[in-house]
Design an enzyme around this catalytic site. Sequence first.
Site, PDB file in Angstrom:
ATOM      1  N   ASP A 185       5.354 -27.719  26.014  1.00 40.09           N
ATOM      2  CA  ASP A 185       5.862 -26.417  26.448  1.00 40.09           C
ATOM      3  C   ASP A 185       5.249 -26.103  27.815  1.00 40.09           C
ATOM      4  O   ASP A 185       4.208 -26.635  28.192  1.00 40.09           O
ATOM      5  CB  ASP A 185       5.584 -25.310  25.431  1.00 40.09           C
ATOM      6  CG  ASP A 185       4.116 -25.115  25.121  1.00 40.09           C
ATOM      7  OD1 ASP A 185       3.319 -26.017  25.421  1.00 40.09           O
ATOM      8  OD2 ASP A 185       3.774 -24.066  24.582  1.00 40.09           O
ATOM      9  N   CYS A 230      15.953 -25.401  22.419  1.00 35.78           N
ATOM     10  CA  CYS A 230      14.499 -25.511  22.497  1.00 35.78           C
ATOM     11  C   CYS A 230      13.983 -24.266  21.813  1.00 35.78           C
ATOM     12  O   CYS A 230      14.391 -23.984  20.688  1.00 35.78           O
ATOM     13  CB  CYS A 230      14.047 -25.671  23.945  1.00 35.78           C
ATOM     14  SG  CYS A 230      14.883 -24.586  25.120  1.00 35.78           S
ATOM     15  N   GLY A 233      16.128 -21.709  24.510  1.00 37.93           N
ATOM     16  CA  GLY A 233      17.433 -22.297  24.816  1.00 37.93           C
ATOM     17  C   GLY A 233      17.817 -22.206  26.269  1.00 37.93           C
ATOM     18  O   GLY A 233      19.005 -22.222  26.607  1.00 37.93           O
ATOM     19  N   ILE A 234      16.828 -22.121  27.142  1.00 36.43           N
ATOM     20  CA  ILE A 234      17.128 -22.038  28.574  1.00 36.43           C
ATOM     21  C   ILE A 234      16.317 -23.042  29.401  1.00 36.43           C
ATOM     22  O   ILE A 234      16.864 -23.703  30.265  1.00 36.43           O
ATOM     23  CB  ILE A 234      16.945 -20.600  29.127  1.00 36.43           C
ATOM     24  CG1 ILE A 234      15.570 -20.033  28.765  1.00 36.43           C
ATOM     25  CG2 ILE A 234      18.059 -19.706  28.606  1.00 36.43           C
ATOM     26  CD1 ILE A 234      15.303 -18.637  29.331  1.00 36.43           C
ATOM     27  N   GLY A 235      15.026 -23.151  29.136  1.00 31.95           N
ATOM     28  CA  GLY A 235      14.155 -23.990  29.976  1.00 31.95           C
ATOM     29  C   GLY A 235      14.405 -25.466  29.767  1.00 31.95           C
ATOM     30  O   GLY A 235      15.009 -26.159  30.589  1.00 31.95           O
TER      31      GLY A 235
HETATM   32  N1  PTR Z   1       9.241 -17.140  30.460  1.00 33.88           N
HETATM   33  C1  PTR Z   1       7.863 -17.212  30.860  1.00 33.88           C
HETATM   34  C2  PTR Z   1       7.584 -16.262  31.980  1.00 33.88           C
HETATM   35  O1  PTR Z   1       8.518 -15.706  32.496  1.00 33.88           O
HETATM   36  O2  PTR Z   1       6.430 -16.159  32.299  1.00 33.88           O
HETATM   37  C3  PTR Z   1       7.540 -18.534  31.387  1.00 33.88           C
HETATM   38  C4  PTR Z   1       7.800 -19.566  30.441  1.00 33.88           C
HETATM   39  C5  PTR Z   1       8.351 -20.714  30.875  1.00 33.88           C
HETATM   40  C6  PTR Z   1       7.445 -19.421  29.131  1.00 33.88           C
HETATM   41  C7  PTR Z   1       8.608 -21.728  30.027  1.00 33.88           C
HETATM   42  C8  PTR Z   1       7.680 -20.426  28.259  1.00 33.88           C
HETATM   43  C9  PTR Z   1       8.250 -21.571  28.731  1.00 33.88           C
HETATM   44  O3  PTR Z   1       8.452 -22.523  27.956  1.00 33.88           O
HETATM   45  P1  PTR Z   1       8.488 -23.421  26.918  1.00 33.88           P
HETATM   46  O4  PTR Z   1       8.693 -22.752  25.624  1.00 33.88           O
HETATM   47  O5  PTR Z   1       9.528 -24.354  27.415  1.00 33.88           O
HETATM   48  O6  PTR Z   1       7.135 -23.848  27.220  1.00 33.88           O
HETATM   49  N1  PTR Z   2      10.066 -14.188  26.631  1.00 35.70           N
HETATM   50  C1  PTR Z   2       9.820 -15.576  26.666  1.00 35.70           C
HETATM   51  C2  PTR Z   2       8.797 -15.856  27.774  1.00 35.70           C
HETATM   52  O1  PTR Z   2       8.911 -15.227  28.796  1.00 35.70           O
HETATM   53  O2  PTR Z   2       7.874 -16.602  27.507  1.00 35.70           O
HETATM   54  C3  PTR Z   2      11.093 -16.281  26.914  1.00 35.70           C
HETATM   55  C4  PTR Z   2      11.079 -17.756  26.975  1.00 35.70           C
HETATM   56  C5  PTR Z   2      10.502 -18.541  26.026  1.00 35.70           C
HETATM   57  C6  PTR Z   2      11.716 -18.371  28.012  1.00 35.70           C
HETATM   58  C7  PTR Z   2      10.569 -19.922  26.087  1.00 35.70           C
HETATM   59  C8  PTR Z   2      11.802 -19.733  28.086  1.00 35.70           C
HETATM   60  C9  PTR Z   2      11.241 -20.500  27.125  1.00 35.70           C
HETATM   61  O3  PTR Z   2      11.366 -21.824  27.201  1.00 35.70           O
HETATM   62  P1  PTR Z   2      12.454 -22.768  26.572  1.00 35.70           P
HETATM   63  O4  PTR Z   2      13.810 -22.216  26.931  1.00 35.70           O
HETATM   64  O5  PTR Z   2      12.200 -24.090  27.182  1.00 35.70           O
HETATM   65  O6  PTR Z   2      12.238 -22.780  25.106  1.00 35.70           O
END
Ligand code: PTR
Ligand code: PTR
Length: 311
Positions: A185, A230, A233-235
């Site tokens: 992540d 994920c 559902g965006i990153g």
């Molecule tokens: N959405 C978070 C923010 O705006 O600070 C940043 C973030 C990016 C959080 C990716 C979680 C993320 O991801 P994943 O679940 O992919 O680690």
């Molecule tokens: N509100 C969350 C954040 O800012 O951390 C939203 C978020 C979570 C955004 C995970 C992206 C994330 O990553 P992924 O889409 O890769 O799961």
Amino acid sequence: VHDLVQHVKRKKKKGIYQEYEEIRKEPPAGTFDYSKKPSNQIKNRYSDVLCLDESRVRLCPLSEEEDETSDYINASYMDGYKNKNAYIATQGPLPKTFGDFWRMVWEQMVLIIVMTTRVMERGRVKCGQYWPLEEGQTEDYGYFVVRNMQIEMFQDFKLSHLELYNRQTGEKREVSHYLYMSWPDFGVPKSASAMLDFRAQVRQRQETALKTLYPDWTGPPGGPPVVVHCSAGIGRTGTFCTLDICLSRLEDIGTVDIKQTVRRMRTQRAFSIQTWDQYYFCYKAVIEYAQQRGLLQPVELSDTELETDSE
Ligand code: PTR
Ligand code: PTR
């Protein structure tokens, strides 16, 4: 691809970073009214990750008495390379949306589910356990019963062959569930090649599953949408789909346009690709792929060349 290498060399890391920042500044392409309805808010994993009304996936109403919001799921159609609605990008299901998720999979005739998060990451729940984890295990999700028939282990991912039973119609279907385990992540996969192999497997399976399970398929040539999710559902989802689109185009006409691909994707699933290194990873992975295929000389891009101007 040579143009792409020139582009990356010219811009170096910093320029790619700015390119991503420009994309990020563009306002979303539509409204999120359905996602915001009070009865739907509880179906969103993150209150700030909503789906655009225009591209959202609607569930079929189960009965006439249902209210107007019962067709909601946090999922968006996304176009692929020359293929409309090639993917459904969705959040990691929540316990209260497990049934909705399987309903969507059934209604959209989905053959493949791609999961690029783990259920728990760094001590936090990122996604519900919406499928039976162990081989031979069966779970009940309301209208659907899901059985894990067989698990195949690979270095970076795990493939579960699931059987989906529809209680209402008595029909059964097979769905392949891919769990990619080595995508941290807040980050990008360690090596692009593992991701490229994974993507190739998924492509291949969609093709063979379509031929064997729906031999008389008359829908879009690529078959039903591939569900990709994920946590939000965006990153990671956006990164996976961007790569898949860019590589399909590269295979077809020998060119790629990462920036336009991401901009276009964002008009269907807002905020796709969350961090600049996910964006940068797309460049690196496409170049690595081109080198693997002999479309580029390995010497054309060395990492040191890229690092010089970085940070
Ligand atoms: N959405 C978070 C923010 O705006 O600070 C940043 C973030 C990016 C959080 C990716 C979680 C993320 O991801 P994943 O679940 O992919 O680690
Ligand atoms: N509100 C969350 C954040 O800012 O951390 C939203 C978020 C979570 C955004 C995970 C992206 C994330 O990553 P992924 O889409 O890769 O799961």
